[in-house]
Enzyme design. Structure first.
Site, short mmCIF file in Angstrom:
data_model
loop_
_atom_site.label_atom_id
_atom_site.label_comp_id
_atom_site.label_asym_id
_atom_site.label_seq_id
_atom_site.Cartn_x
_atom_site.Cartn_y
_atom_site.Cartn_z
N TYR A 101 0.86 -1.19 0.00
CA TYR A 101 0.00 0.00 0.00
C TYR A 101 0.89 1.23 0.00
O TYR A 101 1.85 1.31 0.78
CB TYR A 101 -0.91 0.02 1.25
CG TYR A 101 -1.70 1.32 1.34
CD1 TYR A 101 -3.01 1.39 0.87
CD2 TYR A 101 -1.13 2.48 1.88
CE1 TYR A 101 -3.72 2.57 0.92
CE2 TYR A 101 -1.84 3.68 1.92
CZ TYR A 101 -3.13 3.71 1.45
OH TYR A 101 -3.83 4.89 1.48
N GLU A 189 -3.77 7.39 -3.65
CA GLU A 189 -3.23 6.13 -3.19
C GLU A 189 -3.18 5.09 -4.29
O GLU A 189 -3.93 5.16 -5.28
CB GLU A 189 -4.02 5.59 -1.98
CG GLU A 189 -5.45 5.20 -2.29
CD GLU A 189 -6.19 4.61 -1.08
OE1 GLU A 189 -5.77 4.81 0.07
OE2 GLU A 189 -7.21 3.96 -1.31
#
Lengths: 374, 297
Positions: A101, A189
């Site tokens: 991530y 993201e």
């Protein structure tokens, strides 16, 4: 304003971040064409602005023209979490060895941007934050200096990025930060940022949210009305801060906090608000009129509650707007009003002459409005 | 930095940036009527003009040259010009910069708040009503007649709700020392915690009212820090947004329940656990204040 995955990925690619080969398809035949061009296993992803698409079933795997066509047919026109799918992204499937991530966000407490990274990608970050908070790395970013190379390098080490891919990871961090700042993002993201079997880091997903206050700098991303109801869109154009809710008490007030407190009072008396509407500071009669007309037309509204604490907003302007709206629409909806502050005598006189009931406090007004529902 | 009382007092000498705009001019008049010393204004290209008798200059430095005692700037400039206007005020070392303007891009706010902090200057706002010390000075847009001089300090994320509560206190005979509107944006200069600390340190303030709302965790952090404090001043609170749905921005850029956090319930719980009473209704604040002394001191 949320940005579609395919648009965000185009920005990633333009900045030199590796993304899978992909095509946007608005029809099943376009999806078939894409499958032929990619020639191999693909992922068909609904282009909607809601998070958690995987769990919702809005991302399907396919191989070849037939399966891709079937997946596209299944997704196009379908509704996931309230969003209708009007296009899909057909994307090559890669062989993945690990998922990370990587994200950038704004942290209220430190008043700065932060980089967020985790070795556990491809899963819900909030879930990781709850179950294994230590698995999430948060790095504070200096607004003047931006992301330092050493910060990205340390993050890469902490995430156990293999040494051959470390330079690439650092580059991705820096490029994503650049996109984050240049596009005035609230959030950017990649989840997952994947390490392929050939040791390449690829952004498999891209999520981007642009600050509404900065959308004027980025006209290429549109007006951000996709997630709004038609009424919310038109309210936005009129400069009104308006949110549709599911109750039956129509609310008009000035100032976000006061309007929220008005909604709370309605709830306190056992009813629900039909909307949130802040006419803003210093609203003129014209704007108030538009606000009242908007509320009058809400299908669920049975009573209107007007709560004005006039500071820069003048009560006489508000009263004139209300009366004009009722005259023009011919609405017979009951309205309970509370109007105090600048020029209150004048405003109250205008409302009384129009036969509109006045209460002394916002609490009495809310109580009265709720009682009229019965 | 020489700031006696809390942020503003009768030595406050104000520069208004964006003085020739509609809001700038109206509030210059209103601040002057309240007795605030508005001594200069800036609007590039409008040098030589006068607004309510206040001279207008092209640049902040010219205004400072005209009155070197300027110690506060209030910004009414359009959102797109706020960032540059703050740099200009900061480069002239104005110790207190109050940004009234709403809709300022959050990355602009991050940069200016950081820039000011590096120079040791204080920003209040953006998207705030300003600061008022009733009877002394009003630096911002609040309707002064709703406030009255007294011993209760206020910190609030919301403008009109501050007026609502201040006027109910005034009606109940409870005056205010200073009311600080910190603003409704996710990133702001003076934080909830900093503002409360100023009131905690202020000899004129005996009790504190805080007005929070959904979004972020400023109320929770404040509660956690106060739970550890000894000899704190009595504090009561109100949190707006109990009926707000998740994921929707309720007017203020910062008022949003995101990813299940920032709810009014969480904030209320955190405050109550720290011994800070939370009013169910705005009108209950005055009663809670009256009964707060015995419990907290």
């Amino acid at each position: 304003m949320k940005i579609h995955e395919h648009t965000a990925k185009d920005l990633f690619e333009a900045e030199g971040i590796a993304v899978p080969k992909r095509y946007v398809a608005n029809t099943t035949s376009e999806a078939e064409e894409a499958a032929l061009k990619i020639a191999g296993a693909v992922v068909v992803k609904a282009q909607i602005l809601v998070a958690g698409r995987g769990k919702a079933g809005a991302i399907l795997k396919a191989n070849g023209k037939e399966e891709t066509s079937k997946a596209a047919r299944q997704l196009l026109g379908a509704i996931f979490r309230g969003a209708t799918v009007s296009s899909v992204l057909v994307e090559e499937q890669l062989s993945i060895s690990k998922e990370f991530y990587l994200g950038f966000a704004i942290e209220r407490a430190s008043k700065k941007a932060i980089m967020i990274a985790s070795e556990e990608g491809g899963v819900d970050l909030e879930e990781t934050a709850r179950s294994r908070p230590t698995a999430i790395l948060r790095i504070l970013l200096d607004p003047l200096l931006g992301l330092r190379t050493y910060q990205a390098r340390l993050a890469g080490k902490a995430l156990n990025i293999p040494t051959p891919a470390l330079a690439s990871f650092i580059g991705i961090c820096q490029r994503m930060y650049k996109i984050f700042v240049e596009n005035d993002c609230e959030l950017l993201e990649s989840n997952p940022l994947a390490l392929t079997k050939s040791s390449q880091l690829v952004a498999l997903d891209a999520r981007m949210v642009i600050d509404d206050n900065a959308s004027y700098k980025h006209p290429e991303h549109g007006e951000g009305t996709e997630e709004l109801t038609p009424r919310e869109s038109s309210a936005k154009q009129m400069g009104l801060s308006f949110v549709e809710l599911d109750g039956d008490v129509g609310i008009i007030g000035n100032g976000a906090g006061l309007v929220m407190a008005t909604l709370d009072l309605v709830a306190h008396h056992g009813a629900k608000a039909a909307n949130f509407l802040d006419v803003g500071g210093g609203a003129q009669a014209e704007q108030v009129k538009a606000a009242v007309q908007l509320i009058v037309k809400l299908p669920n509204v049975k009573v209107i509650l007007l709560n004005i604490m006039g500071g820069i907003t003048r009560c006489d302007e508000v009263a004139m707007g209300v009366v004009q709206a009722f005259t023009e629409t011919g609405s017979k909806l009951p309205i309970v009003s509370r109007l105090v502050g600048t020029r209150e005598e004048e405003g109250q006189r205008i409302l009384s002459e129009a036969g509109i009931e006045m209460t002394k406090s916002m609490e009495l007004a809310a109580k009265k409005a709720v009682s009229l529902l019965k | 930095m020489n700031i006696v009382a809390v942020l503003v007092n009768n030595n406050t000498r104000i520069l208004v940036q964006g003085i020739t705009g509609r809001e700038g001019a109206n509030h210059t008049r209103s601040m002057l009527q309240y007795g605030t010393k508005v001594v200069a204004g800036v609007t590039p290209g409008k040098k030589g003009a006068k607004i309510e008798g206040v001279p207008v200059f092209d640049s902040v430095q010219e205004a400072i040259d005209f009155d070197p005692k300027i110690n506060t700037s209030v910004l009414f400039v359009p959102a797109r010009q706020v960032e540059d206007a703050v740099y200009e005020a900061a480069d002239s070392a104005i110790p207190l910069i109050v940004i009234i303007t709403e809709n300022v891009p959050v990355h602009s706010t991050i940069r200016v708040v950081d820039y000011a902090a590096r120079k040791g200057l204080q920003i209040v706002g953006p998207n705030c009503p300003g600061v008022i010390s009733p009877g002394l000075s009003k630096v911002g847009i609040m309707p002064g007649h709703l406030f009255s001089k007294g011993k209760v300090g206020m910190v609030s994320r919301s403008g009109t709700l501050t007026y609502e509560i201040a006027s109910s206190l005034t009606r109940a005979g409870i005056g205010q020392s200073t009311a600080i509107g910190i603003g409704g944006d996710p990133v702001i200069g003076l934080s909830f915690m900093d503002a409360v600390q100023l009131l905690e340190d202020d000899p004129e303030t005996e009790k504190i009212v805080i007005v929070g709302e959904i979004g972020g965790d400023a109320e929770e952090r404040l509660a956690a820090s106060r739970a550890k404090l000894q000899n704190r001043k009595p504090m009561v609170s109100f949190v707006a947004g109990r009926a707000a749905p998740p994921g929707r921005r309720m007017g203020h850029a910062g008022a949003i329940i995101s990813m299940g956090s920032g709810t009014a319930e969480e904030k209320t719980k955190a405050l109550r656990e720290a011994g800070i009473p939370v009013a169910d209704l705005p009108s209950e604040i005055s009663d809670l204040l009256s009964s707060s002394e015995s419990k907290d001191k």
